[in-house]
Write a protein that holds these residues in place. Structure first.
Motif, PDB file in Angstrom:
ATOM      1  N   VAL A  77       0.894  -1.147  -0.049  1.00 18.83           N
ATOM      2  CA  VAL A  77      -0.071   0.071   0.004  1.00 18.83           C
ATOM      3  C   VAL A  77       0.869   1.300  -0.068  1.00 18.83           C
ATOM      4  CG1 VAL A  77      -1.735   1.513   1.342  1.00 18.83           C
ATOM      5  CG2 VAL A  77      -1.888  -0.971   1.038  1.00 18.83           C
ATOM      6  N   ALA A  78       1.843   1.313   0.877  1.00 15.89           N
ATOM      7  CA  ALA A  78       2.744   2.479   0.895  1.00 15.89           C
ATOM      8  C   ALA A  78       3.602   2.420  -0.420  1.00 15.89           C
ATOM      9  CB  ALA A  78       3.623   2.190   2.172  1.00 15.89           C
ATOM     10  N   TYR A  79       3.883   1.190  -1.035  1.00 20.00           N
ATOM     11  CA  TYR A  79       4.660   1.258  -2.055  1.00 20.00           C
ATOM     12  C   TYR A  79       3.875   1.914  -3.310  1.00 20.00           C
ATOM     13  CZ  TYR A  79       6.703  -0.370  -6.675  1.00 20.00           C
ATOM     14  OH  TYR A  79       7.316  -0.324  -7.862  1.00 20.00           O
ATOM     15  N   GLY A  80       2.759   1.520  -3.358  1.00 25.87           N
ATOM     16  CA  GLY A  80       1.923   1.862  -4.293  1.00 25.87           C
ATOM     17  C   GLY A  80       1.787   3.616  -4.138  1.00 25.87           C
ATOM     18  N   VAL A  81       1.388   3.944  -3.006  1.00 27.15           N
ATOM     19  CA  VAL A  81       1.337   5.345  -2.862  1.00 27.15           C
ATOM     20  C   VAL A  81       2.390   6.179  -3.351  1.00 27.15           C
ATOM     21  CG1 VAL A  81       1.217   7.163  -1.168  1.00 27.15           C
ATOM     22  CG2 VAL A  81      -0.413   5.288  -1.080  1.00 27.15           C
ATOM     23  N   MET A  82       3.702   5.685  -2.981  1.00 32.35           N
ATOM     24  CA  MET A  82       5.142   6.352  -3.114  1.00 32.35           C
ATOM     25  C   MET A  82       5.490   6.351  -4.729  1.00 32.35           C
ATOM     26  SD  MET A  82       7.197   5.286   0.139  1.00 32.35           S
ATOM     27  CE  MET A  82       7.022   3.468  -0.105  1.00 32.35           C
ATOM     28  N   SER A  83       5.031   4.996  -5.146  1.00 34.45           N
ATOM     29  CA  SER A  83       5.317   5.095  -6.664  1.00 34.45           C
ATOM     30  C   SER A  83       4.624   5.694  -7.679  1.00 34.45           C
ATOM     31  CB  SER A  83       5.462   3.407  -7.381  1.00 34.45           C
ATOM     32  OG  SER A  83       4.214   3.228  -7.258  1.00 34.45           O
ATOM     33  N   THR A  84       3.508   5.917  -7.251  1.00 30.50           N
ATOM     34  CA  THR A  84       2.324   6.758  -7.898  1.00 30.50           C
ATOM     35  C   THR A  84       2.533   8.386  -7.825  1.00 30.50           C
ATOM     36  OG1 THR A  84       0.700   5.232  -7.772  1.00 30.50           O
ATOM     37  CG2 THR A  84       0.039   7.538  -8.319  1.00 30.50           C
ATOM     38  N   CYS A  85       2.782   8.659  -6.666  1.00 23.23           N
ATOM     39  CA  CYS A  85       3.088  10.061  -6.427  1.00 23.23           C
ATOM     40  C   CYS A  85       4.349  10.790  -6.555  1.00 23.23           C
ATOM     41  CB  CYS A  85       2.375  10.505  -4.779  1.00 23.23           C
ATOM     42  SG  CYS A  85       0.848   9.929  -4.417  1.00 23.23           S
ATOM     43  N   PHE A  86       5.274   9.798  -6.228  1.00 23.53           N
ATOM     44  CA  PHE A  86       6.807  10.314  -6.334  1.00 23.53           C
ATOM     45  C   PHE A  86       7.242   9.922  -7.580  1.00 23.53           C
ATOM     46  CE2 PHE A  86      11.176   9.359  -5.553  1.00 23.53           C
ATOM     47  CZ  PHE A  86      11.591  10.630  -5.159  1.00 23.53           C
ATOM     48  N   ASN A  87       7.174   8.686  -8.010  1.00 21.97           N
ATOM     49  CA  ASN A  87       7.968   8.175  -9.317  1.00 21.97           C
ATOM     50  C   ASN A  87       7.186   8.725 -10.612  1.00 21.97           C
ATOM     51  OD1 ASN A  87       9.185   6.611  -7.538  1.00 21.97           O
ATOM     52  ND2 ASN A  87       9.504   4.929  -8.952  1.00 21.97           N
ATOM     53  N   THR A  88       6.038   8.303 -10.484  1.00 15.20           N
ATOM     54  CA  THR A  88       5.258   8.475 -11.916  1.00 15.20           C
ATOM     55  C   THR A  88       5.091  10.112 -11.831  1.00 15.20           C
ATOM     56  OG1 THR A  88       3.991   6.574 -11.374  1.00 15.20           O
ATOM     57  CG2 THR A  88       3.217   7.965 -13.133  1.00 15.20           C
ATOM     58  N   LEU A  89       4.875  10.700 -10.787  1.00 12.28           N
ATOM     59  CA  LEU A  89       4.387  12.281 -11.062  1.00 12.28           C
ATOM     60  C   LEU A  89       5.443  12.964 -11.248  1.00 12.28           C
ATOM     61  CD1 LEU A  89       2.365  14.431 -10.649  1.00 12.28           C
ATOM     62  CD2 LEU A  89       2.956  14.644  -8.376  1.00 12.28           C
ATOM     63  N   ALA A  90       6.797  12.696 -10.693  1.00 11.21           N
ATOM     64  CA  ALA A  90       8.054  13.317 -10.952  1.00 11.21           C
ATOM     65  C   ALA A  90       8.389  13.288 -12.300  1.00 11.21           C
ATOM     66  CB  ALA A  90       9.229  12.751 -10.167  1.00 11.21           C
ATOM     67  N   VAL A  91       8.487  12.048 -12.983  1.00 11.09           N
ATOM     68  CA  VAL A  91       8.758  12.001 -14.341  1.00 11.09           C
ATOM     69  C   VAL A  91       7.784  12.554 -15.181  1.00 11.09           C
ATOM     70  CG1 VAL A  91       9.068  10.251 -16.207  1.00 11.09           C
ATOM     71  CG2 VAL A  91       9.751   9.822 -13.926  1.00 11.09           C
ATOM     72  N   ALA A  92       6.324  12.487 -14.896  1.00 12.96           N
ATOM     73  CA  ALA A  92       5.425  13.023 -15.801  1.00 12.96           C
ATOM     74  C   ALA A  92       5.584  14.604 -15.756  1.00 12.96           C
ATOM     75  CB  ALA A  92       4.078  12.735 -15.310  1.00 12.96           C
ATOM     76  N   LEU A  93       5.687  15.329 -14.618  1.00 14.54           N
ATOM     77  CA  LEU A  93       5.950  16.635 -14.567  1.00 14.54           C
ATOM     78  C   LEU A  93       7.093  17.205 -15.451  1.00 14.54           C
ATOM     79  CD1 LEU A  93       5.092  17.531 -10.899  1.00 14.54           C
ATOM     80  CD2 LEU A  93       4.010  18.081 -12.954  1.00 14.54           C
ATOM     81  N   VAL A  94       8.298  16.681 -15.398  1.00  9.05           N
ATOM     82  CA  VAL A  94       9.576  16.709 -15.963  1.00  9.05           C
ATOM     83  C   VAL A  94       9.049  16.728 -17.668  1.00  9.05           C
ATOM     84  CG1 VAL A  94      11.751  16.179 -16.688  1.00  9.05           C
ATOM     85  CG2 VAL A  94      11.155  15.906 -14.488  1.00  9.05           C
ATOM     86  N   ILE A  95       8.223  15.824 -17.984  1.00  9.48           N
ATOM     87  CA  ILE A  95       7.790  15.733 -19.199  1.00  9.48           C
ATOM     88  C   ILE A  95       7.022  16.883 -19.608  1.00  9.48           C
ATOM     89  CG2 ILE A  95       6.411  14.427 -21.165  1.00  9.48           C
ATOM     90  CD1 ILE A  95       7.566  11.779 -19.633  1.00  9.48           C
ATOM     91  N   ARG A  96       6.161  17.353 -18.961  1.00 12.06           N
ATOM     92  CA  ARG A  96       5.126  18.499 -19.123  1.00 12.06           C
ATOM     93  C   ARG A  96       5.906  19.659 -19.103  1.00 12.06           C
ATOM     94  NH1 ARG A  96      -0.367  17.428 -15.545  1.00 12.06           N
ATOM     95  NH2 ARG A  96      -0.633  15.477 -15.899  1.00 12.06           N
ATOM     96  N   ARG A  97       6.882  19.968 -18.292  1.00  7.46           N
ATOM     97  CA  ARG A  97       7.781  21.036 -18.293  1.00  7.46           C
ATOM     98  C   ARG A  97       8.453  20.874 -19.661  1.00  7.46           C
ATOM     99  NH1 ARG A  97      11.881  20.647 -14.056  1.00  7.46           N
ATOM    100  NH2 ARG A  97      13.211  19.852 -15.888  1.00  7.46           N
TER     101      ARG A  97
END
Lengths: 267, 316
Positions: A77-97
């Protein structure tokens, strides 16, 4: 002053509706890219199934002899939260920028806080879907005993989502370009994950536990485990660890506010 | 914000990056409903100037007023952006959403958006409404850019090289769209490399180079185009030396004579009388005003060449 507030950056109910719309479109963007969506959501589930199938029934002495799967479910559960909010989001925001999506948003009247609330709300939805799936599979396939205090788990997940979203946003500001996003985030995350005892419980006071105690990942895992902890006298509410996660979140907000950029680095 | 006020007032705008002065004391005004073009080579300061207008970039010095608001003031930035559309180059659009969804979402940011179908029609993307953005061709994505720029029914539209990458038909359509917006009373500021585009669209043009505006006026009058500076060309009659002509010659190229003059009538009269007196035939006689491109190239300090290959050339 009334006119000013009506034209300003917060317009009450109509802005909350705008947040809702943003969450909706964020969700559309996410699910309409099914490969990315399935892998984001499915990773934690696949891990749980694999670990559950190979060692889920062994007993964990240090946690009062509970079955390992009782430990893995909140861990993922913690892993899922972290991978979604941290990994996926950080990478997605870099792409968006870097592709100019952020700049386009900046040039529109959409307030920054609405955009960020939309992003956070969207990763919260994705995290909740994962948590639901993990609990469901844990219960049905492995007979996991679900927490009596589900509220404690929900609070831990929400705090985790908010703080790791802030960490994801802050991390995106440290990544120079889209090609380096995935590798940078992946390495940082997996090293910390390894140190934090996702695959096996760390002995409290051990060197590894002390090192990982400085980082937020372990604390979120302890907070999501607390509602599952069946040892006598254990509280499902783990404010101490959530507090540390929160401090990390605040630090991330400070970094993000200082370093946030709308335009591609090449500009 | 009385509507008789100018849409944009820029006074002594200065912006440096490190030691480089990108914009160095630029001043101009754009009236409501006007189409104003900023022309200039790359690195001249066009983009910095319009980024300051958009509120995207801060300025070092000078006064800027856009629709009565200072774009640098965060408290009114939302209000300003609700009245302003911006079309920039190279900004992505969410690839997995459909064209209609993207427009729907953007429309929701504005208090009084134009209907999505109307905008789709204006940019000629009706048939692509249900298609995902990633399936659009480059030109179609640029048209969607344009659609996103006008969906909020802006009072001011800023276009950064709006037709780069368009095929001729799409370009013509974009021009018509801009002309139509201007008729609705929308103020348009555009930067472009295409001088024919500036000539077709703009009621006023400013040429910016080295961070300064070096000329400003209507496309017809820019740099004194409407008055002096006329170019007369003809073929040198056989057995005639250029020196024996009755008029001063600026250039001779393989028997072609070129004269640039402010007094074309006098020159032509002299030339005609001489030709009749000497019974020589003057072949290939042409008289033309300097093109906008000639004027432009002179202003930005490049050799204008002989002008023969200059039509519709991308200047970067």
């Amino acid at each position: 002053m009334k006119a000013a507030s009506a034209h300003g950056n917060f317009r009450g109910l109509s802005d909350l509706r705008l947040v809702g719309r943003q969450i909706f479109y964020e969700q559309l963007s996410f699910w309409l890219n099914p490969v990315a969506a399935i892998f984001t959501v499915g990773f934690s589930v696949i891990f749980l199934v694999l670990l559950g199938a190979t060692g889920g029934s062994s007993r964990v002495g240090s946690l009062g002899g509970i079955r390992a799967i009782q430990y893995y479910v909140p861990g993922f559960v913690a892993y899922g939260v972290m991978s979604t909010c941290f990994n996926t989001l950080a990478v997605a925001l870099v792409i968006r920028r870097e592709t100019g999506l952020l700049k386009r948003m900046r040039l529109s009247p959409l307030p920054t806080w609405v955009m960020l609330a939309g992003v956070t709300g969207s990763v919260l939805v994705i995290s909740m879907v994962q948590v639901g799936l993990l609990l469901f599979i844990g219960r049905v396939a492995y007979g996991v005993v679900l927490p009596e205090e589900l509220g404690a788990l929900v609070v831990a997940v929400v705090v985790g989502v908010v703080c790791f979203t802030a960490l994801g946003i802050a991390t995106s500001t440290l990544i120079p370009n889209q090609d380096s996003g995935g590798p940078v985030v992946g390495v940082v995350f997996f090293v910390l994950l390894f140190l934090s005892g996702l695959w096996y419980p760390l002995k409290p006071g051990s060197t590894l536990a002390n090192i990982s105690g400085y980082f937020p990942i372990r604390h979120l895992m302890l907070a999501t485990f607390a509602p599952f902890d069946s040892r006598p006298g254990a509280s499902p509410w783990d404010w101490h660890d959530l507090w540390i996660v929160g401090v990390w979140g605040l630090a991330a907000v400070a970094v993000a506010a200082r370093r946030w950029r709308w335009a591609p680095r090449k500009d | 914000m009385a509507s008789s006020d100018p849409a944009v007032v820029v006074e002594g705008l200065t912006k440096s990056y490190g030691h480089v002065r990108a914009v160095d004391g630029v001043s101009f005004e754009v009236g409501r409903g006007e189409v104003f073009a900023l022309l200039g080579p790359n690195g001249a300061g066009k983009t910095t100037t319009i980024e300051v207008l958009e509120g995207f970039r801060s300025r070092d010095a000078g006064q800027v007023e856009v629709l009565g608001l200072d774009p640098a003031v965060e408290a009114t930035s939302r209000q300003l952006r609700e009245c302003m559309g911006v079309v920039l180059q190279e900004l992505a659009i969410e690839p997995f959403l459909t064209v209609r969804r993207v427009l729907d979402r953007h429309a929701g940011f504005f208090p009084r958006p134009r209907p999505v179908d109307e905008v789709l029609h204006l940019v000629g993307l009706e048939e692509k409404a249900g298609k995902r953005v990633k399936t659009l061709s480059g030109g179609q994505q640029r048209r969607l850019d344009l659609a996103l720029g006008i969906i909020g029914d802006p009072e001011l539209l800023i276009l950064d090289e709006p037709t780069t990458g368009f095929d001729p038909a799409a370009r013509r359509q974009a021009w018509e769209l801009v002309a139509g917006l201007s008729e609705r009373g929308t103020t348009v500021i555009l930067t472009t490399h295409y001088l024919d585009e500036a000539e077709a669209l703009a009621s006023r043009v400013a040429v910016i180079t080295g961070g300064r505006i070096v000329a400003e006026g209507t496309p017809e009058s820019l740099g004194g185009r409407d008055r002096g500076a006329c170019r007369i060309r003809f073929r040198l009659p056989p057995d005639t030396a250029p020196e024996s002509l009755p008029v001063a010659v600026d250039r001779t190229m393989q028997g072609a004579i070129e004269i640039t003059t402010d007094e074309e009538i006098a020159v032509l009269a002299t030339l005609a009388n001489w030709a009749l007196d000497h019974q020589v035939e003057v072949v290939n006689l042409t008289v033309e005003r300097l093109t906008l491109e000639d004027v432009y190239l002179r202003l930005v300090g490049e050799d204008s060449g002989d002008g023969a290959d200059s039509d519709d050339r991308d200047l970067t």
